[in-house]
Enzyme design. Sequence first.
Site, short mmCIF file in Angstrom:
data_model
loop_
_atom_site.label_atom_id
_atom_site.label_comp_id
_atom_site.label_asym_id
_atom_site.label_seq_id
_atom_site.Cartn_x
_atom_site.Cartn_y
_atom_site.Cartn_z
N GLY A 274 0.78 -1.23 0.00
CA GLY A 274 0.00 0.00 0.00
C GLY A 274 0.81 1.28 0.00
N GLY B 237 2.07 22.35 6.34
CA GLY B 237 3.13 22.17 7.34
C GLY B 237 2.86 21.02 8.29
N GLY C 74 -2.86 17.29 3.41
CA GLY C 74 -3.58 16.23 4.10
C GLY C 74 -3.96 15.10 3.16
NE ARG C 75 -2.25 9.62 2.58
CZ ARG C 75 -1.87 9.27 1.33
NH1 ARG C 75 -1.13 10.10 0.62
NH2 ARG C 75 -2.23 8.11 0.81
CG HIS D 86 27.59 9.78 30.55
ND1 HIS D 86 27.07 11.03 30.34
CD2 HIS D 86 28.93 9.91 30.59
CE1 HIS D 86 28.08 11.90 30.26
NE2 HIS D 86 29.22 11.24 30.41
C1 LIG Z 1 4.58 10.66 2.05
C2 LIG Z 1 4.04 9.85 3.18
C3 LIG Z 1 4.85 9.52 4.24
C4 LIG Z 1 4.36 8.76 5.28
N1 LIG Z 1 5.21 8.46 6.30
C5 LIG Z 1 4.76 7.72 7.33
C6 LIG Z 1 5.64 7.34 8.37
O1 LIG Z 1 6.84 7.67 8.35
N2 LIG Z 1 5.16 6.58 9.38
C7 LIG Z 1 3.85 6.20 9.42
O2 LIG Z 1 3.46 5.52 10.36
N3 LIG Z 1 2.98 6.53 8.44
C8 LIG Z 1 3.41 7.28 7.39
N4 LIG Z 1 2.55 7.58 6.38
C9 LIG Z 1 1.14 7.16 6.48
C10 LIG Z 1 0.98 5.70 6.08
O3 LIG Z 1 1.48 5.51 4.79
C11 LIG Z 1 -0.49 5.32 6.15
O4 LIG Z 1 -0.99 5.60 7.42
C12 LIG Z 1 -0.71 3.84 5.87
O5 LIG Z 1 -0.21 3.50 4.60
C13 LIG Z 1 -2.20 3.49 5.93
O6 LIG Z 1 -2.38 2.14 5.66
P1 LIG Z 1 -3.77 1.58 5.14
O7 LIG Z 1 -3.62 0.11 5.10
O8 LIG Z 1 -4.88 2.17 5.90
O9 LIG Z 1 -3.94 2.15 3.67
P2 LIG Z 1 -3.01 2.11 2.36
O10 LIG Z 1 -1.60 1.86 2.70
O11 LIG Z 1 -3.35 3.33 1.59
O12 LIG Z 1 -3.52 0.82 1.60
C14 LIG Z 1 -4.79 0.72 1.04
C15 LIG Z 1 -4.72 -0.28 -0.10
O13 LIG Z 1 -6.04 -0.57 -0.52
C16 LIG Z 1 -6.04 -0.74 -1.92
N5 LIG Z 1 -7.42 -0.51 -2.36
C17 LIG Z 1 -8.16 0.62 -2.24
N6 LIG Z 1 -9.41 0.40 -2.67
C18 LIG Z 1 -9.46 -0.89 -3.06
C19 LIG Z 1 -10.50 -1.71 -3.60
N7 LIG Z 1 -11.73 -1.24 -3.78
N8 LIG Z 1 -10.19 -2.99 -3.89
C20 LIG Z 1 -8.95 -3.49 -3.70
N9 LIG Z 1 -7.95 -2.76 -3.20
C21 LIG Z 1 -8.21 -1.48 -2.87
C22 LIG Z 1 -5.04 0.29 -2.42
O14 LIG Z 1 -4.53 -0.06 -3.69
C23 LIG Z 1 -3.98 0.25 -1.32
O15 LIG Z 1 -2.92 -0.62 -1.65
C24 LIG Z 1 3.02 8.31 5.29
C25 LIG Z 1 2.18 8.62 4.22
C26 LIG Z 1 2.69 9.37 3.16
C27 LIG Z 1 1.78 9.68 2.00
#
Ligand SMILES: Cc1cc2nc3c(=O)[nH]c(=O)nc-3n(C[C@H](O)[C@H](O)[C@H](O)COP(=O)(O)OP(=O)(O)OC[C@H]3O[C@@H](n4cnc5c(N)ncnc54)[C@H](O)[C@@H]3O)c2cc1C
Length: 479
Positions: free
Chosen positions: A39, A190, A280-281, A457
């Site tokens: 993801g 930010g 944001g996201r 230390h």
């Molecule tokens: C630039 C950036 C830096 C980040 N750095 C950090 C960090 O350092 N530390 C941290 O903890 N977090 C970080 N994050 C946040 C972190 O990436 C997310 O919190 C995390 O990926 C969320 O996981 P998730 O499983 O909810 O969703 P996602 O990782 O977004 O996964 C969702 C998956 O669902 C799939 N999907 C969606 N809809 C469907 C569907 N209908 N059918 C089948 N598949 C589908 C997508 O293709 C995707 O692969 C960062 C995010 C970004 C953008």
Amino acid sequence: MDTADVIVIGGGTGGYSTALRAAALGLDVVLVERDKVGGTCLHRGCIPSKAMLHAAELVDGIAEARERWGVKATLDAVDWSALVATRDDIVARNHRGVEAHLAHAGVRVVRGSARLTGARSVRVDGVGGVDGRGGAEGVRDFAARRGIVLATGSRPRTLPTLTPDGRRVVTSDDALFAPSLPASVLVLGGGAIGVEYASFHRSMGAQVTLVEAADRIVPLEDADVSRHLTRGLKKRGVDVQTGARLLDAEVRADGVRARVRTARGETRVIDAERLLVAVGRVPVTDGLDLAAAGLSTDERGFVAPADWNRLETAVPGVHVVGDLLPPPSLGLAHASFAEGLLVAETLAGVPSVPVDHAAVPRVTYSSPQTASVGLSEAEARARGHEVDVNTMPLTAVAKGMVHGQGGMVKVVAEAGGGRVLGVHLVGPHVSEMIAESQLIVGWDAQPDDVARHVHAHPTLSEAVGEAFLTLAGRGLHQQ
Ligand SMILES: Cc1cc2nc3c(=O)[nH]c(=O)nc-3n(C[C@H](O)[C@H](O)[C@H](O)COP(=O)(O)OP(=O)(O)OC[C@H]3O[C@@H](n4cnc5c(N)ncnc54)[C@H](O)[C@@H]3O)c2cc1C
């Protein structure tokens, strides 16, 4: 119709952690992913960005070596394509690792886009096979015996007035695939992602302006964290504009011309090769057909659980994890891992512990870094706590002087020696230092409990130990 105990939709950190834990507990699991397992975090977020920030740290180290330590080193150039190759190799190896874990655990990974057809059924379009072995294209239906887990994550938010073109106006996704490093960047937003990209580009030699509408960057953190981070970024030459708003942005042949209303009410014209939108996201639910299961999103697009202790929606058997969850979940990968474990254990009917989101650490991997856990001073006071607060500069310990980058430790505890409510760190390597504080906050420790444990230390962590010694009335270097 194929059946499974659990169907997980989305193979990001939230989805694959749910799938792995459920499979380990003996459940038959189908995981549907339309892109790549791993993801956002693995392919567009945590991992590639931290790989790039590691390279940035090396670049900064050359300047420090020369300017502070008499090491006659110079930076010839940064080979962006070589940097990208190393970054992508790390991502690819992790990707293969996740695929191997899932295969080893017996999770059936189905390639395709899933949508709900009922509270216990899912249709997958464009299936390319099961377990990655190929197979019939088209549509397949699955039914879940125990439950469905929604883990479809999030994508970058943009502004109605600003359409990313992937070239001049870019999101954090686009920034990874840029053909070169820009000489100047305007970063809009930010929060952690904006600050990390601002920091990265500055290390790579770009002119960086960071524009934040709130009156401080990382506005969800303690005010002292924002202050120290702003100071650190400004010292490195980042133009930090808070209380500032983008009025408009014109895409030109050689970059973007943006007009920004500053906190003083002046209109400033900023020319930059690239405008990076990091405002944001937003949760991803398009095409999921929540209504087919009797579900809907809240007004911000999140899928809210009816029961946070089980992360179960109002429809029994339909659970939700990761970035699809509203606050107090944090939109962080490690929060989604914990949520995945909880949901898998709930579906397997084994005892589990609800996720204490307040005790989940938050890190910004910029230079300087920030790391925190628990309540800020303002939050603690707003919740009616009488608090004792101790702030300790990192340079008060010898290792902090060696690093020479400033920084601080701030501890917020209930007045009179009570529970530690929050710990806030700014400085070099604090992402690696927050672990002890998350145990301190998570285990409801008091300053006295911490003060009896000796810190090595000389380390930066000594500053954490000292801050607690002082709160316990036994300060050595701080009274
Ligand atoms: C630039 C950036 C830096 C980040 N750095 C950090 C960090 O350092 N530390 C941290 O903890 N977090 C970080 N994050 C946040 C972190 O990436 C997310 O919190 C995390 O990926 C969320 O996981 P998730 O499983 O909810 O969703 P996602 O990782 O977004 O996964 C969702 C998956 O669902 C799939 N999907 C969606 N809809 C469907 C569907 N209908 N059918 C089948 N598949 C589908 C997508 O293709 C995707 O692969 C960062 C995010 C970004 C953008």
